[in-house]
Design an enzyme around this catalytic site. Structure first.
Site, PDB file in Angstrom:
ATOM      1  N   HIS A  94       2.378  46.294  32.628  1.00 20.75           N
ATOM      2  CA  HIS A  94       2.413  46.011  31.481  1.00 20.75           C
ATOM      3  C   HIS A  94       3.330  47.301  30.479  1.00 20.75           C
ATOM      4  O   HIS A  94       2.026  47.689  29.266  1.00 20.75           O
ATOM      5  CB  HIS A  94       1.178  45.653  31.062  1.00 20.75           C
ATOM      6  CG  HIS A  94       0.277  44.444  31.705  1.00 20.75           C
ATOM      7  ND1 HIS A  94      -1.301  44.575  31.139  1.00 20.75           N
ATOM      8  CD2 HIS A  94       0.939  43.671  31.993  1.00 20.75           C
ATOM      9  CE1 HIS A  94      -1.596  43.526  32.183  1.00 20.75           C
ATOM     10  NE2 HIS A  94      -0.169  42.842  32.171  1.00 20.75           N
ATOM     11  N   ASP A 154      -6.888  43.582  35.708  1.00 25.11           N
ATOM     12  CA  ASP A 154      -5.811  44.700  35.877  1.00 25.11           C
ATOM     13  C   ASP A 154      -6.084  45.301  37.732  1.00 25.11           C
ATOM     14  O   ASP A 154      -4.515  45.558  38.389  1.00 25.11           O
ATOM     15  CB  ASP A 154      -6.060  45.894  34.982  1.00 25.11           C
ATOM     16  CG  ASP A 154      -5.723  45.630  33.903  1.00 25.11           C
ATOM     17  OD1 ASP A 154      -4.840  44.398  33.781  1.00 25.11           O
ATOM     18  OD2 ASP A 154      -5.514  46.390  33.125  1.00 25.11           O
ATOM     19  N   ILE A 199      -6.159  46.638  21.806  1.00 20.45           N
ATOM     20  CA  ILE A 199      -5.709  47.646  21.295  1.00 20.45           C
ATOM     21  C   ILE A 199      -5.387  47.331  18.980  1.00 20.45           C
ATOM     22  O   ILE A 199      -6.054  48.386  18.447  1.00 20.45           O
ATOM     23  CB  ILE A 199      -3.748  48.333  21.853  1.00 20.45           C
ATOM     24  CG1 ILE A 199      -3.954  48.388  23.031  1.00 20.45           C
ATOM     25  CG2 ILE A 199      -3.441  48.886  20.623  1.00 20.45           C
ATOM     26  CD1 ILE A 199      -3.040  49.027  23.381  1.00 20.45           C
ATOM     27  N   THR A 200      -5.434  45.882  19.950  1.00 16.22           N
ATOM     28  CA  THR A 200      -4.986  45.399  18.026  1.00 16.22           C
ATOM     29  C   THR A 200      -6.268  45.828  17.226  1.00 16.22           C
ATOM     30  O   THR A 200      -6.523  45.580  15.889  1.00 16.22           O
ATOM     31  CB  THR A 200      -4.399  44.197  17.887  1.00 16.22           C
ATOM     32  OG1 THR A 200      -5.145  43.607  18.996  1.00 16.22           O
ATOM     33  CG2 THR A 200      -3.020  44.441  18.046  1.00 16.22           C
TER      34      THR A 200
END
Length: 492
Positions: A87, A191, A408-409
């Protein structure tokens, strides 16, 4: 504060209209007074929460100086050590963090363990405000018999291993088994399942560590079960990660249509992101694949599946008792509605054979210093909008503030809120007045304790070395894993 560079002009070039002497003197004194008021702020942790908090403070206060302390020798936290190597687009945020670090009002100090090398109280004495943004550095244990058996790993440590986290560099997961079980149904669970099943040639051009790539080349894992204690409606992964799993080269999904009966009707009123996720899951489970997709899946040597309404009860040992041979699951049913939905045991049990168990049931924050309040049950620092309860001048942001949730945002928005609250308190006069020594005081303390901080320019030297090492293999970088080697490269 950086010195100003004045340009001297001839007298004739000055504007003709000037303030009266008394007013001019008063204005000049006010300007000097304002310049002296340089808030010294420190942030503990250089992951997304730390950097976004620093970014907000620097942007919205023209004189604030921010020092970022980090226990690793390198910055960026989970962006470097948590984001999957396939990613790379997610890691582009590092460019934003680098611009923040290059500000002449920001400094990075790596290789400093707050709580050991320097206390939080010592930071509070040196700065006007301290922001704790050190994240969730541990994992939640299964707390079931057999958890200590070889072959049972935390997903957090497994991610750290393939991403080059120094503390996990010596991990040697045994991938000689046919079947792996991942406990948990969030993005981290997908993941690790994806990395286990991705053909190694697809990972060769990423920043995965060479040791991990070598182990995956030898891996015998063919099937990965991703197990959750609740149902399809409660999965915590997002549509991007699910789509990647469905389209993963050389693999096929194993989904039982019976698990999705009645789901179509139940998702009609769901929020749009959840509805889209469920529709994709339904199509993958219920609809017959097209000719091209069926042809792709038919020869696939690997498979993955989702198991719902299953809760781990016991890790089953091999006959010699030396490693994991399976996991016993309690069959559950759901009670309650909406956010209150919970899984309760039905009394039925099921044994699932496997040779590897990866626990992905959540990250966990730890207390950093005895002087800082900490809620061990929730795993957070008690706070009100980022203000640490009963400790004026101490703040928190990110996962240690709200728990290990979101992307993350989410952390960006949360950190901006903490930064804004801090600036409001500063403006309201709620923080200590008068000058504070900032890093000058901490540098002296660290020097007396034999601690050698690593600067951002030091990191850039290590960064250049990693990029150079990766070029020969066609990779973006080959990560340095050994802190002692890093220090040697820096001449320490």
């Amino acid at each position: 504060m950086a010195p100003r560079c004045w340009r001297w002009w001839p007298w004739s070039a000055w504007p003709r209209t000037r303030l009266p002497p008394s007013e001019s003197t008063q204005s000049f004194r006010q300007q000097l007074s304002t310049q002296e008021q340089t808030p010294q702020i420190c942030v503990v942790g250089s992951g997304p929460a730390g950097f976004y908090t620093a970014q907000h403070l620097l942007k919205h206060h023209p004189r604030a100086h921010v020092d970022i302390y980090e226990k690793q020798l390198v910055p960026f936290g989970l962006v470097r050590f948590g984001v999957a190597p396939d990613h790379p687009e997610v890691k582009n945020v590092i460019n934003t963090f680098t611009r923040t670090a290059h500000s002449d009002r920001c400094a990075f100090h790596g290789n400093v363990v707050v709580g050991r090398d320097v206390t939080v109280q010592e930071l509070r004495d040196a700065y006007h405000a301290v922001v704790l943004s050190y994240g969730a550095e541990d994992h939640r244990g299964l707390e079931i018999p057999g958890e200590e058996l070889p072959g049972v790993l935390s997903a957090r440590a497994f991610v750290g291993w393939y991403n080059g986290l120094p503390e996990n560099r010596k991990m040697a997961p045994d991938l000689s088994c046919d079947t792996a079980v991942v406990l948990g149904q969030g993005n981290v669970a997908l993941d690790v399942a994806r990395i286990l099943l991705t053909p190694p040639e697809y990972l060769e051009k990423t920043d995965i560590t060479e040791a991990a790539l070598g182990a995956l080349r030898q891996s015998q894992v063919k099937t990965v079960w991703i197990v959750g204690r609740r149902g399809p409606l409660q999965v915590a992964f997002t549509i991007k990660e699910l789509r990647e799993m469905i389209q993963l080269p050389g693999t096929r999904p194993i989904l039982d249509p019976a698990d999705f009966l009645g789901l179509q009707d139940r998702i009609k009123e769901a929020p749009r992101p959840r509805k889209r996720l469920m529709e994709l899951l339904l199509r993958a489970a219920v609809e017959k694949p097209g000719v091209a997709e069926a042809a792709r899946r038919a020869p696939a040597p690997r498979a993955w599946g989702l198991r719902f309404l299953r809760s781990p009860q016991r890790v089953l040992p091999s006959p010699d008792g030396r490693r994991v041979a399976g996991i016993r699951l309690a069959v559950t049913r759901l009670e309650g509605v909406g956010e209150a939905t919970r899984a309760v045991p039905t009394g039925d049990l099921e044994d699932l054979p496997c040779g590897l168990v990866l626990s992905s049931i959540g990250y966990k924050s730890c207390p950093i210093d005895p002087s800082v309040p900490f809620d061990p049950k929730l795993g957070v620092i008690p706070n009100m909008e980022g203000r640490v309860v009963d400790v004026p001048g101490l703040y928190c942001s990110g996962w240690v503030k709200r728990g290990p949730t979101g992307v993350i945002t989410t952390t960006m928005t949360d950190s901006f809120v903490t930064g804004q609250i801090l600036l409001q308190d500063l403006k309201a006069g709620l923080l200590p007045s008068g000058p504070r020594p900032g890093y000058a005081a901490i540098k002296a303390l660290l020097g007396s304790r034999g601690v050698w901080p690593v600067s951002f320019s030091d990191w850039e030297k290590l960064d250049a070395e990693e990029v150079s090492r990766g070029q020969g293999a066609g990779k973006p970088r080959e990560k340095l894993l050994d802190p002692q080697e890093m220090l040697r490269l820096l001449g320490r």
